[in-house]
Motif scaffolding. Structure first.
Motif, PDB file in Angstrom:
ATOM      1  N   ALA B 135     -88.968 -22.109  13.539  1.00 19.73           N
ATOM      2  CA  ALA B 135     -88.085 -22.702  14.549  1.00 19.73           C
ATOM      3  C   ALA B 135     -88.227 -21.919  15.848  1.00 19.73           C
ATOM      4  O   ALA B 135     -87.556 -20.903  16.050  1.00 19.73           O
ATOM      5  N   THR B 136     -89.146 -22.383  16.692  1.00 25.45           N
ATOM      6  CA  THR B 136     -89.250 -21.772  18.023  1.00 25.45           C
ATOM      7  C   THR B 136     -88.691 -22.718  19.070  1.00 25.45           C
ATOM      8  O   THR B 136     -87.983 -22.295  19.976  1.00 25.45           O
ATOM      9  N   SER B 143     -93.223 -25.616  24.902  1.00 20.97           N
ATOM     10  CA  SER B 143     -94.488 -24.994  25.302  1.00 20.97           C
ATOM     11  C   SER B 143     -94.301 -23.569  25.808  1.00 20.97           C
ATOM     12  O   SER B 143     -95.114 -22.693  25.531  1.00 20.97           O
ATOM     13  N   THR B 166     -84.716 -27.134  18.110  1.00 23.30           N
ATOM     14  CA  THR B 166     -84.874 -28.579  18.004  1.00 23.30           C
ATOM     15  C   THR B 166     -86.308 -28.967  17.654  1.00 23.30           C
ATOM     16  O   THR B 166     -87.219 -28.167  17.851  1.00 23.30           O
ATOM     17  N   ILE B 168     -87.555 -29.429  14.662  1.00 22.04           N
ATOM     18  CA  ILE B 168     -87.972 -28.477  13.630  1.00 22.04           C
ATOM     19  C   ILE B 168     -88.368 -29.233  12.351  1.00 22.04           C
ATOM     20  O   ILE B 168     -87.564 -29.990  11.802  1.00 22.04           O
ATOM     21  N   ASP B 219     -88.814 -40.279  13.876  1.00 19.69           N
ATOM     22  CA  ASP B 219     -90.137 -40.070  14.472  1.00 19.69           C
ATOM     23  C   ASP B 219     -91.050 -41.278  14.315  1.00 19.69           C
ATOM     24  O   ASP B 219     -90.860 -42.098  13.421  1.00 19.69           O
ATOM     25  N   ARG B 222     -95.593 -39.517  10.352  1.00 15.86           N
ATOM     26  CA  ARG B 222     -95.441 -38.476   9.315  1.00 15.86           C
ATOM     27  C   ARG B 222     -94.013 -38.439   8.787  1.00 15.86           C
ATOM     28  O   ARG B 222     -93.372 -37.401   8.703  1.00 15.86           O
ATOM     29  N   THR B 227     -88.097 -34.213  10.705  1.00 19.86           N
ATOM     30  CA  THR B 227     -88.061 -33.352  11.887  1.00 19.86           C
ATOM     31  C   THR B 227     -86.601 -33.324  12.315  1.00 19.86           C
ATOM     32  O   THR B 227     -85.999 -34.385  12.489  1.00 19.86           O
ATOM     33  N   SER B 394     -98.601 -36.737  15.904  1.00 20.42           N
ATOM     34  CA  SER B 394     -97.639 -35.639  16.061  1.00 20.42           C
ATOM     35  C   SER B 394     -98.345 -34.339  16.437  1.00 20.42           C
ATOM     36  O   SER B 394     -97.821 -33.525  17.191  1.00 20.42           O
ATOM     37  N   VAL B 397     -99.324 -34.726  20.259  1.00 18.01           N
ATOM     38  CA  VAL B 397     -98.286 -34.581  21.289  1.00 18.01           C
ATOM     39  C   VAL B 397     -97.639 -33.215  21.294  1.00 18.01           C
ATOM     40  O   VAL B 397     -97.210 -32.752  22.357  1.00 18.01           O
ATOM     41  N   GLY B 401     -97.790 -26.956  19.048  1.00 20.58           N
ATOM     42  CA  GLY B 401     -98.307 -26.713  20.400  1.00 20.58           C
ATOM     43  C   GLY B 401     -98.955 -27.942  21.004  1.00 20.58           C
ATOM     44  O   GLY B 401     -99.803 -28.562  20.379  1.00 20.58           O
ATOM     45  N   GLY B 402     -98.533 -28.281  22.213  1.00 20.18           N
ATOM     46  CA  GLY B 402     -99.047 -29.475  22.898  1.00 20.18           C
ATOM     47  C   GLY B 402    -100.521 -29.329  23.273  1.00 20.18           C
ATOM     48  O   GLY B 402    -101.075 -28.230  23.315  1.00 20.18           O
TER      49      GLY B 402
HETATM   50  C1  LIG Z   1     -93.429 -33.941  14.599  1.00 18.88           C
HETATM   51  C2  LIG Z   1     -93.129 -32.641  15.259  1.00 18.88           C
HETATM   52  C3  LIG Z   1     -92.777 -31.546  14.491  1.00 18.88           C
HETATM   53  C4  LIG Z   1     -92.470 -30.340  15.096  1.00 18.88           C
HETATM   54  N1  LIG Z   1     -92.117 -29.276  14.298  1.00 18.88           N
HETATM   55  C5  LIG Z   1     -91.743 -28.107  14.889  1.00 18.88           C
HETATM   56  C6  LIG Z   1     -91.324 -26.998  14.107  1.00 18.88           C
HETATM   57  O1  LIG Z   1     -91.313 -27.056  12.879  1.00 18.88           O
HETATM   58  N2  LIG Z   1     -90.893 -25.886  14.737  1.00 18.88           N
HETATM   59  C7  LIG Z   1     -90.895 -25.775  16.081  1.00 18.88           C
HETATM   60  O2  LIG Z   1     -90.518 -24.744  16.595  1.00 18.88           O
HETATM   61  N3  LIG Z   1     -91.319 -26.797  16.863  1.00 18.88           N
HETATM   62  C8  LIG Z   1     -91.743 -27.955  16.300  1.00 18.88           C
HETATM   63  N4  LIG Z   1     -92.152 -29.010  17.078  1.00 18.88           N
HETATM   64  C9  LIG Z   1     -92.072 -28.876  18.509  1.00 18.88           C
HETATM   65  C10 LIG Z   1     -93.399 -28.517  19.147  1.00 18.88           C
HETATM   66  O3  LIG Z   1     -93.713 -27.160  18.941  1.00 18.88           O
HETATM   67  C11 LIG Z   1     -93.279 -28.861  20.634  1.00 18.88           C
HETATM   68  O4  LIG Z   1     -93.280 -30.263  20.721  1.00 18.88           O
HETATM   69  C12 LIG Z   1     -94.394 -28.310  21.470  1.00 18.88           C
HETATM   70  O5  LIG Z   1     -94.381 -26.917  21.499  1.00 18.88           O
HETATM   71  C13 LIG Z   1     -94.304 -28.861  22.887  1.00 18.88           C
HETATM   72  O6  LIG Z   1     -93.008 -28.647  23.405  1.00 18.88           O
HETATM   73  P1  LIG Z   1     -92.156 -29.851  24.006  1.00 18.88           P
HETATM   74  O7  LIG Z   1     -92.256 -30.991  23.075  1.00 18.88           O
HETATM   75  O8  LIG Z   1     -90.831 -29.319  24.297  1.00 18.88           O
HETATM   76  O9  LIG Z   1     -92.903 -30.273  25.293  1.00 18.88           O
HETATM   77  P2  LIG Z   1     -92.869 -29.517  26.703  1.00 18.88           P
HETATM   78  O10 LIG Z   1     -92.997 -28.070  26.542  1.00 18.88           O
HETATM   79  O11 LIG Z   1     -91.729 -30.030  27.475  1.00 18.88           O
HETATM   80  O12 LIG Z   1     -94.211 -30.096  27.309  1.00 18.88           O
HETATM   81  C14 LIG Z   1     -94.361 -31.499  27.565  1.00 18.88           C
HETATM   82  C15 LIG Z   1     -95.804 -31.824  27.818  1.00 18.88           C
HETATM   83  O13 LIG Z   1     -96.281 -31.100  28.939  1.00 18.88           O
HETATM   84  C16 LIG Z   1     -97.424 -30.334  28.628  1.00 18.88           C
HETATM   85  N5  LIG Z   1     -97.340 -29.077  29.358  1.00 18.88           N
HETATM   86  C17 LIG Z   1     -96.415 -28.112  29.226  1.00 18.88           C
HETATM   87  N6  LIG Z   1     -96.657 -27.105  30.076  1.00 18.88           N
HETATM   88  C18 LIG Z   1     -97.762 -27.444  30.774  1.00 18.88           C
HETATM   89  C19 LIG Z   1     -98.524 -26.822  31.815  1.00 18.88           C
HETATM   90  N7  LIG Z   1     -98.199 -25.608  32.287  1.00 18.88           N
HETATM   91  N8  LIG Z   1     -99.604 -27.462  32.298  1.00 18.88           N
HETATM   92  C20 LIG Z   1     -99.950 -28.679  31.833  1.00 18.88           C
HETATM   93  N9  LIG Z   1     -99.282 -29.317  30.867  1.00 18.88           N
HETATM   94  C21 LIG Z   1     -98.197 -28.714  30.334  1.00 18.88           C
HETATM   95  C22 LIG Z   1     -97.368 -30.148  27.132  1.00 18.88           C
HETATM   96  O14 LIG Z   1     -98.673 -30.028  26.578  1.00 18.88           O
HETATM   97  C23 LIG Z   1     -96.732 -31.445  26.679  1.00 18.88           C
HETATM   98  O15 LIG Z   1     -97.700 -32.434  26.541  1.00 18.88           O
HETATM   99  C24 LIG Z   1     -92.523 -30.218  16.492  1.00 18.88           C
HETATM  100  C25 LIG Z   1     -92.914 -31.308  17.263  1.00 18.88           C
HETATM  101  C26 LIG Z   1     -93.242 -32.502  16.663  1.00 18.88           C
HETATM  102  C27 LIG Z   1     -93.674 -33.646  17.516  1.00 18.88           C
END
Ligand SMILES: Cc1cc2nc3c(=O)[nH]c(=O)nc-3n(C[C@H](O)[C@H](O)[C@H](O)COP(=O)(O)OP(=O)(O)OC[C@H]3O[C@@H](n4cnc5c(N)ncnc54)[C@H](O)[C@@H]3O)c2cc1C
Lengths: 264, 423
Positions: B135-136, B143, B166, B168, B219, B222, B227, B394, B397, B401-402
């Motif tokens: 849970a980060t 990101s 969130t 998670i 979602d 998956r 989540t 998933s 997106v 990590g995105g």
């Molecule tokens: C199905 C699913 C399961 C998940 N499970 C977990 C889990 O178990 N635990 C957990 O901690 N998290 C989980 N996550 C969350 C996941 O780690 C985050 O979705 C991810 O880190 C991206 O964060 P965000 O969604 O808040 O997007 P944001 O950080 O808001 O970013 C949005 C978009 O902008 C892009 N972006 C961000 N910064 C930049 C930049 N500087 N330059 C260019 N582009 C950028 C990103 O790549 C992304 O496409 C899950 C997500 C999903 C979809």
């Protein structure tokens, strides 16, 4: 107590195709698997071991090319305690007789065994001869078509032997060769990752003809009594007839057909 | 299983061949494709027989050392297992839940946890009796891992945690069978220019007082694994729940991401392989204008392109797994030998980001292509493609990590730190 399970690596018959020109099996690119009958035999041996109070050592024994080691590795994962691969150019081209000579000499070298398990047949040759021949070479009794082992007591084995009419519950003194016939729907044990890793650490040996003694001409093609004159695929049977109707209508149609063809 | 077989086993070790065979045999009995599709239709939580089955099979956290309940597998073996799991379940619910999350993060938790957490949570998770995850991510974003708002304050022998996590994975599963999460919190002031400092990782049981799970998300894919999220209000955990050292949570998190992402890359190779095999079966049979679809270049050449990309990805995954094996020595600890200096952690992270970016996108695009090749049939849930497409999306997106974050890592390591976009 000592069990030996004789196993063979065979081409995966679900994927085998026959070369229409030569009539031989196309082996290239076809994955090899542990013969399903032998896998059943090993499962039976492992289950039996679990029910016995005294210590049982199961040795998986195979004759084959070096890659047959894979089949033995699987046996070790399923529950064999050790494995021996009889591998030598001298053994190549063996028919069932020469194979049985090779296996029985290896079993003698092991100091014999109380129960020698094998599959009823191998899915590539379907002769069902090797098990009985091993028994003959060792001069011990054999039970074929065995689908279940009830128990071992007072140096006797009691098992269920499938027959055309049903089954026979048979008692036989040890040592004995048991040729095992899988029961319909039998699901072999799937070794898990831990068992696979443990299996790799179990004793594994490769023996050549020098290890089991005898003369070169006893083995392989030279030691074989049979000669393959020709292998061929029988011509396709032609399309069948499927009657897909309500029972009464279907029976009538079938009777009409028998009559028309002069079968009845 | 598909009739078409696109596996090439010749470069697998004897053990790997057996790992693969056992997983496929297990799946044939317990997790055939129609069950995968059904599971995803029915939604979470994950069926307990599958969790237990996977654990009994030994595919969860194999990289944990043997003396602590794992199998002491190397990463080459574990990534092969991940590939086969992706192949078996192209919806990646299984791969996501039990390979990437449990194995990638569970392995990392095991490295930094003390024996109390290992005995109470890691070992049971290996046995399928508990779920452990990561849970980060916070409502403010996922990101920017250095910028989280959750806090931890010391109070006597305990730490008091507050904040919200969130998106998670596995919260419903953890609620059901027990378990907990690696949670990152800030345990000191945010230093200007070095926001990643003063982050600390804790293991937080899901049933902690003050922890309230949120409603799971609905979602796109998956769906067999949940989540969700949770709010922590004065959650108290003892000192022994701290993972590693205070203030080093950011670094451990980066390591955990690496360990999860490599398995994601590997499982996405498996997803792609399965999609190609299932699609090949169809296009070889289905005829239009007097020919099987597979004979038309418009379809065959697209298929071939994807096949090439899959095998290229497979080689990349193998390279990365080999790098990981240099990184971790035999005991599963960060190697401190000269051998390890062959690759710096940042270089390894670059390669891992390459597969984390590339392979899930390939799997998604291949599923997309397959739907086109099959037409209406491919769009229906009778076939696996749409389930796979929604599932692997998933990983494209955001999960673990995105996409752009991977590119930032790769850009930093190829062009240099001066070109990091956000600095
Ligand atoms: C199905 C699913 C399961 C998940 N499970 C977990 C889990 O178990 N635990 C957990 O901690 N998290 C989980 N996550 C969350 C996941 O780690 C985050 O979705 C991810 O880190 C991206 O964060 P965000 O969604 O808040 O997007 P944001 O950080 O808001 O970013 C949005 C978009 O902008 C892009 N972006 C961000 N910064 C930049 C930049 N500087 N330059 C260019 N582009 C950028 C990103 O790549 C992304 O496409 C899950 C997500 C999903 C979809």
């Amino acid at each position: 107590m000592k069990f030996v399970v004789c196993v063979k690596q065979v081409p995966d018959t679900t994927e085998v195709e026959v070369d229409p020109e030569t009539g031989t099996i196309i082996r290239e690119g076809v994955p090899s698997v542990l013969n399903a009958f032998d896998e059943f035999a090993l499962n039976v041996a492992v289950q039996l071991k679990e029910t016995l109070e005294e210590d049982v050592e199961i040795t998986a024994l195979s004759m084959g090319p070096p890659q047959a080691k894979e089949a033995l590795t699987k046996c070790l994962a399923i529950g064999a305690d050790s494995a021996i691969l009889l591998t030598d150019r001298v053994f190549a081209g063996a028919d069932t007789w020469a194979t049985a000579v090779t296996l029985s000499r290896a079993i003698k070298k092991l100091g014999g065994a109380d129960v020698i398990f094998c599959g009823q047949e191998a899915s590539d040759g379907n002769t069902a001869q090797v098990g009985p021949e091993v028994a003959a070479h060792l001069g011990i009794p054999q039970l074929t078509f065995v689908s279940e082992i009830e128990k071992i007591e007072d140096k006797n084995i009691i098992c269920k032997k499938e027959t055309d009419e049903g089954f026979l519950r048979t008692r036989c003194p040890l040592p004995v060769v048991i040729a095992c016939m899988p029961t319909p729907g039998f699901l072999p044990k799937i070794p898990n990752m831990r068992e696979i890793i443990k299996g790799k650490r179990k004793p594994y040996e490769e023996w050549t003809f020098k290890d089991i003694g005898g003369k070169e001409e006893d083995y392989g093609l030279e030691g074989s009594e049979s000669v393959v004159v020709r292998t061929y695929s029988p011509p396709p049977k032609g399309e069948g007839i499927i009657i897909d109707d309500e029972p009464e209508v279907a029976v009538q149609k079938l009777m009409d057909y028998f009559e028309k063809e002069g079968i009845l | 299983m598909a009739k078409t077989n696109l596996w090439d086993e010749r470069d697998l070790t004897e053990e790997q061949k057996l790992f693969k065979e056992s997983i496929l045999d297990w799946a044939e009995r317990n997790l055939p494709l129609d069950r995968v599709i059904k599971m995803n239709r029915e939604g979470h939580p994950f069926p307990p027989d599958i969790i237990k089955g996977l654990a009994d099979l030994g595919v969860i956290m194999g990289t944990v050392p043997e003396e602590r309940g794992g199998l002491g597998l190397n990463w080459k073996d574990q990534s092969l297992i991940a590939e086969v799991i992706g192949y078996v379940d192209p919806s990646i619910a299984t791969a996501a839940g039990f390979m990437a999350v449990s194995t990638g993060w569970g392995f990392t938790i095991d490295r930094y946890a003390n024996d109390v957490i290992r005995e109470k949570y890691v070992k049971p998770a290996i046995n399928g009796d508990k779920f452990i995850g990561i849970a980060t991510t916070e409502p403010g974003g996922g990101s920017d891992v250095s910028n989280f708002k959750c806090t931890g304050e010391k109070d006597g022998d305990e730490w008091v945690l507050n904040g919200e996590k969130t998106f998670i994975s596995g919260v419903e599963e953890a609620k059901k069978i027990g378990g907990g999460y690696w949670v990152n919190v800030r345990t000191g002031p945010k230093e200007p220019g070095a926001p990643h400092k003063n982050m600390t990782a804790f293991f937080v049981p899901i049933d902690s007082d003050g922890l309230t799970p949120a409603e799971p998300y609905d979602d796109a894919g998956r769906n067999a694994i949940s989540t969700g999220g949770f709010i922590m209000e004065d959650v108290r955990v003892p000192e022994e729940h701290m993972l590693g050292e205070k203030g080093k949570g950011f670094y451990y998190t980066m390591e955990g991401f690496d360990n999860a992402r490599i398995l994601i890359g590997a499982s996405a190779v498996g997803v792609t392989r399965r999609i190609l095999e299932e699609a090949a079966d169809y296009i070889k049979e289905r005829e239009t204008f007097g020919n099987p679809l597979a004979k038309y270049e418009g379809i065959q050449f697209e298929f071939v392109e994807r096949y090439i990309e899959m095998e290229a990805s497979n080689l990349m995954v193998k390279k990365v797994a080999a790098m990981q094996d240099v990184r971790y020595d035999e005991e599963g600890w960060l190697a401190r030998t000269n051998k390890a200096q062959t690759y710096s952690p940042k270089e390894i992270a670059k390669w891992i980001s390459m597969i984390k970016y590339k392979v899930p996108h390939l799997a998604k695009d291949t599923a997309d292509d397959a739907m086109h090749w099959l037409g209406a049939a491919g769009y229906s849930s009778e076939y696996i493609f749409e389930t796979a497409w929604r599932g692997v999306m998933s990983y494209c997106v955001g999960a673990e990590g995105g996409a752009n974050i991977q590119k930032i890592v790769i850009g930093r390591e190829t062009l240099g730190p001066d070109y990091v976009p956000y600095k």
